[in-house]
Design a protein around this motif. Structure first.
Motif, PDB file in Angstrom:
ATOM      1  N   ARG A 104       0.817  -1.209   0.000  1.00 43.16           N
ATOM      2  CA  ARG A 104       0.000   0.000   0.000  1.00 43.16           C
ATOM      3  C   ARG A 104       0.856   1.268   0.000  1.00 43.16           C
ATOM      4  N   GLU A 105       1.982   1.268   0.727  1.00 46.75           N
ATOM      5  CA  GLU A 105       2.839   2.458   0.777  1.00 46.75           C
ATOM      6  C   GLU A 105       3.427   2.767  -0.592  1.00 46.75           C
ATOM      7  N   THR A 106       3.761   1.720  -1.360  1.00 48.39           N
ATOM      8  CA  THR A 106       4.272   1.933  -2.717  1.00 48.39           C
ATOM      9  C   THR A 106       3.191   2.574  -3.570  1.00 48.39           C
ATOM     10  N   MET A 107       1.978   2.043  -3.471  1.00 47.33           N
ATOM     11  CA  MET A 107       0.859   2.607  -4.217  1.00 47.33           C
ATOM     12  C   MET A 107       0.663   4.073  -3.873  1.00 47.33           C
ATOM     13  N   LYS A 108       0.672   4.371  -2.582  1.00 46.73           N
ATOM     14  CA  LYS A 108       0.385   5.736  -2.123  1.00 46.73           C
ATOM     15  C   LYS A 108       1.396   6.736  -2.664  1.00 46.73           C
ATOM     16  N   LYS A 109       2.668   6.327  -2.776  1.00 48.10           N
ATOM     17  CA  LYS A 109       3.718   7.256  -3.199  1.00 48.10           C
ATOM     18  C   LYS A 109       3.873   7.340  -4.710  1.00 48.10           C
ATOM     19  N   VAL A 110       3.483   6.288  -5.410  1.00 46.31           N
ATOM     20  CA  VAL A 110       3.717   6.260  -6.855  1.00 46.31           C
ATOM     21  C   VAL A 110       2.517   6.749  -7.654  1.00 46.31           C
ATOM     22  N   VAL A 111       1.305   6.391  -7.231  1.00 48.41           N
ATOM     23  CA  VAL A 111       0.121   6.723  -8.011  1.00 48.41           C
ATOM     24  C   VAL A 111      -0.039   8.227  -8.277  1.00 48.41           C
ATOM     25  N   PRO A 112       0.312   9.136  -7.345  1.00 45.34           N
ATOM     26  CA  PRO A 112       0.190  10.564  -7.660  1.00 45.34           C
ATOM     27  C   PRO A 112       0.973  11.008  -8.890  1.00 45.34           C
ATOM     28  N   TYR A 113       2.015  10.281  -9.260  1.00 41.05           N
ATOM     29  CA  TYR A 113       2.741  10.635 -10.483  1.00 41.05           C
ATOM     30  C   TYR A 113       1.852  10.481 -11.718  1.00 41.05           C
ATOM     31  N   LEU A 114       0.819   9.631 -11.625  1.00 42.07           N
ATOM     32  CA  LEU A 114      -0.031   9.363 -12.782  1.00 42.07           C
ATOM     33  C   LEU A 114      -0.679  10.636 -13.322  1.00 42.07           C
ATOM     34  N   SER A 115      -1.193  11.469 -12.422  1.00 38.49           N
ATOM     35  CA  SER A 115      -1.903  12.665 -12.876  1.00 38.49           C
ATOM     36  C   SER A 115      -0.996  13.638 -13.612  1.00 38.49           C
ATOM     37  N   GLN A 116       0.319  13.479 -13.485  1.00 36.71           N
ATOM     38  CA  GLN A 116       1.260  14.329 -14.218  1.00 36.71           C
ATOM     39  C   GLN A 116       1.581  13.764 -15.602  1.00 36.71           C
ATOM     40  N   MET A 117       1.145  12.527 -15.875  1.00 32.44           N
ATOM     41  CA  MET A 117       1.353  11.914 -17.189  1.00 32.44           C
ATOM     42  C   MET A 117       0.193  12.306 -18.090  1.00 32.44           C
ATOM     43  N   LYS A 118       0.104  13.585 -18.415  1.00 31.31           N
ATOM     44  CA  LYS A 118      -1.089  14.137 -19.054  1.00 31.31           C
ATOM     45  C   LYS A 118      -1.266  13.685 -20.497  1.00 31.31           C
ATOM     46  N   ASN A 119      -0.229  13.091 -21.098  1.00 30.80           N
ATOM     47  CA  ASN A 119      -0.342  12.609 -22.471  1.00 30.80           C
ATOM     48  C   ASN A 119      -0.428  11.093 -22.557  1.00 30.80           C
ATOM     49  N   LEU A 120      -0.728  10.439 -21.422  1.00 32.46           N
ATOM     50  CA  LEU A 120      -0.797   8.977 -21.403  1.00 32.46           C
ATOM     51  C   LEU A 120      -1.934   8.489 -22.301  1.00 32.46           C
ATOM     52  N   ARG A 121      -1.606   7.554 -23.203  1.00 30.10           N
ATOM     53  CA  ARG A 121      -2.587   6.976 -24.118  1.00 30.10           C
ATOM     54  C   ARG A 121      -2.970   5.547 -23.723  1.00 30.10           C
ATOM     55  N   ILE A 122      -1.992   4.786 -23.207  1.00 32.08           N
ATOM     56  CA  ILE A 122      -2.208   3.377 -22.881  1.00 32.08           C
ATOM     57  C   ILE A 122      -1.744   3.127 -21.450  1.00 32.08           C
ATOM     58  N   LEU A 123      -2.621   2.532 -20.637  1.00 33.09           N
ATOM     59  CA  LEU A 123      -2.278   2.191 -19.256  1.00 33.09           C
ATOM     60  C   LEU A 123      -2.634   0.740 -18.988  1.00 33.09           C
ATOM     61  N   GLN A 124      -1.631  -0.038 -18.562  1.00 33.73           N
ATOM     62  CA  GLN A 124      -1.850  -1.414 -18.126  1.00 33.73           C
ATOM     63  C   GLN A 124      -1.449  -1.492 -16.658  1.00 33.73           C
ATOM     64  N   PHE A 125      -2.422  -1.775 -15.814  1.00 37.47           N
ATOM     65  CA  PHE A 125      -2.217  -1.772 -14.370  1.00 37.47           C
ATOM     66  C   PHE A 125      -2.568  -3.157 -13.850  1.00 37.47           C
ATOM     67  N   SER A 126      -1.587  -3.896 -13.311  1.00 32.48           N
ATOM     68  CA  SER A 126      -1.818  -5.282 -12.934  1.00 32.48           C
ATOM     69  C   SER A 126      -1.316  -5.594 -11.531  1.00 32.48           C
ATOM     70  N   ARG A 127      -1.993  -6.533 -10.905  1.00 36.96           N
ATOM     71  CA  ARG A 127      -1.519  -7.181  -9.683  1.00 36.96           C
ATOM     72  C   ARG A 127      -1.321  -6.200  -8.526  1.00 36.96           C
ATOM     73  N   LYS A 128      -2.371  -5.499  -8.156  1.00 38.02           N
ATOM     74  CA  LYS A 128      -2.342  -4.613  -6.986  1.00 38.02           C
ATOM     75  C   LYS A 128      -3.374  -5.103  -5.982  1.00 38.02           C
ATOM     76  N   ARG A 129      -3.006  -6.079  -5.189  1.00 35.30           N
ATOM     77  CA  ARG A 129      -3.960  -6.704  -4.288  1.00 35.30           C
ATOM     78  C   ARG A 129      -4.047  -5.964  -2.951  1.00 35.30           C
ATOM     79  N   LEU A 130      -5.166  -6.162  -2.297  1.00 33.44           N
ATOM     80  CA  LEU A 130      -5.388  -5.566  -0.982  1.00 33.44           C
ATOM     81  C   LEU A 130      -4.454  -6.208   0.039  1.00 33.44           C
ATOM     82  N   THR A 131      -3.681  -5.383   0.728  1.00 38.42           N
ATOM     83  CA  THR A 131      -2.738  -5.910   1.716  1.00 38.42           C
ATOM     84  C   THR A 131      -3.145  -5.593   3.154  1.00 38.42           C
TER      85      THR A 131
END
Length: 498
Positions: free
Chosen positions: A224-251
């Protein structure tokens, strides 16, 4: 008889080749002559110097390079690190100069394989390479297309962040770009994250210009801590066309934290306004969050949801949101829908009927009543070319009805269907309980149905599957009228990777 001597007719070396060899025989003289060297000789000379690893000559060539782009990706698949360092050393010397060579135009160092055979084609093709389409805001060109002191040098490289030792070339490039700060911008159109290390991920993301990333693939179990620190970078990827997000289970099982974090993750995903393809697999935070994610994704063409918990309200929103009227590819896999109303799926198919080309409703426990409700909408999908429906719980009569509806779709080339419930003990489907003897009893009915329909699609009956090991077992009706059993690595929906 006297022996006959056959003379060897070799193509004489070209004047350009002889000129290059003459230059390389005296590197000091060659370096001094670069300012007066004809532009058309640069590509051939660079290839020869790069291959021989003449570092001093390589540095000088980079500083005198007369084109806007230096595409190194196609020159060598695994470039020698020391040779590559010489290229960067040449750039260093150039970036440090207050006055640059009069005809120097270099704006981009391209390390991707985007220009096949460019070095073989030489000068004409090299001169035609346009500025790469990786940024919305391009640097302003001054007179003569020369680089100003304020204009950074663009480095292009597709990056892979993985656990353990990084690729030596990539690691050196990241460090080099980090140390040069604003004078250099590292752009990556494709970014693959295979690591769960927060420090390694952040180290790379702090160097890369985030709005250059157009394709992001994340495939790693994260805490969860990795998710919390990394996911905010997503909103700065304003030209993202393709996103594949896998294997993020509830811990963590705390319901309040799960609710809070899920909302934050969904908000960041919902800010990817240019997203055209979204693939999410084994993700815990979609439950009840599809409206937040999809509301602003007006350009979405491909949606793949696999092993993700959803609410019925999520499907209702999906059936009504603007993107549902333009989807080309849809996959719902391993989503238990047997307790859901069939209405949202029916409405979704109605809205997609004019655009949908590939459709997969796989292992969703869809029952006879649910499918019968959806069939009229499915038969309206006139552009459908691939349909996968394996792993669902339907009877032989409803399977025949499904085949009759898909037979009317003129564009359909392949259909994957479940073995009917009559092939399982007590008419209850469980993986591994398939009985070939029971299937033999329904084969004749299926064959007669397909002959009556005159269908041209390739019909496959899936009797067993394992998503983890990626294998599927099929009965396929051949042109000779016999059923053939095959086990293959079949992705189900070939257009979708998950």
């Amino acid at each position: 008889m006297p022996s006959i001597q056959v003379m060897s007719h070799r193509t004489p070396p070209s004047l350009q080749y002889l000129a290059i060899q003459s230059l390389l025989s005296n590197q000091a003289l060659a370096i001094a002559a670069l300012e007066d060297l004809p532009v058309l000789l640069f590509p051939s000379l660079f290839v020869e110097v790069y291959a021989r690893a003449h570092t001093e000559m390589l540095k000088a060539l980079v500083q005198a390079w007369p084109f806007s782009c230096l595409p190194l990706g196609d020159l060598a698949e695994s470039p020698d690190l020391e040779t590559f360092k010489a290229v960067l050393d040449g750039l260093d010397l150039l970036l440090a100069k207050k006055e640059r060579p009069s005809r120097w135009k270099l704006q981009v160092l391209d390390l991707r394989n985007e220009h096949p055979n460019i070095w073989i084609q030489g000068y004409p093709s090299m001169a035609q390479i346009s500025y790469p389409d990786v940024l919305t805001d391009r640097p302003t060109e001054s007179c003569g297309s020369m680089m100003t002191e304020e204009q950074p040098l663009i480095l292009l490289m597709d990056l892979t962040i993985k656990h353990g030792t990084q690729d030596a070339l990539q690691a050196y490039l990241l460090q080099w770009a980090r140390e040069r700060g604003e004078r250099v911008q590292l752009c990556s159109r494709k970014l693959l994250i295979l690591s769960g290390s927060i420090s390694e991920i952040q180290k790379a993301l702090r160097v890369v210009r985030l709005d250059s990333i157009q394709e992001l693939k994340v495939n790693k179990f994260w805490h969860r801590e990795t998710m919390k620190k990394v996911v905010p970078y997503l909103s700065q990827m304003k030209n993202l066309r393709i996103l594949q997000f896998s294997r993020k289970r509830l811990t963590v099982t705390c319901r309040h934290k799960n609710f809070s974090y899920s909302y934050k993750y969904a908000v960041h995903l919902g800010q990817l306004y240019h997203l055209q393809e979204l693939y999410v697999h084994d993700i815990f935070f979609l439950y009840g969050r599809l409206p937040t994610i999809l509301r602003n994704l007006t350009l979405l063409k491909t949606l793949s949801l696999s092993s993700c918990p959803l609410k019925e309200a999520d499907l209702w929103f999906l059936s009504q949101c603007p993107c549902s009227r333009q989807l080309n590819d849809l996959r719902l896999r391993s989503l238990p829908l047997d307790n859901f109303s069939p209405e949202p799926l029916r409405a979704l198919l109605e809205h997609e009927a004019g655009t949908l080309e590939t459709l997969a409703l796989e292992d969703c426990a869809i029952t006879d009543p649910q499918l019968l409700c959806m069939l009229p909408a499915l038969s309206q999908c006139s552009h459908l070319s691939f349909f996968s429906f394996y792993g669902n719980h339907i009877s032989i009569s409803v399977l025949q009805s499904l085949l009759s509806h898909t037979a009317r779709l003129s564009c359909l080339r392949q259909g994957i269907y479940p073995a009917p419930l009559e092939c399982y003990p007590h008419h209850e489907r469980w993986v591994g309980d398939f009985e070939p003897e029971r299937f033999a009893q329904v084969q004749a009915q299926l064959e007669q149905s397909m002959r009556d329909m005159g269908t041209t699609q390739k019909v496959q009956i899936c009797i067993d599957f394992c998503h983890h090991h990626k294998y599927w077992t099929f009965y396929t009706l051949g042109s000779d009228g016999y059923w053939v059993v095959t086990v293959k690595n079949h992705p189900g929906l070939s257009a979708l990777p998950l």
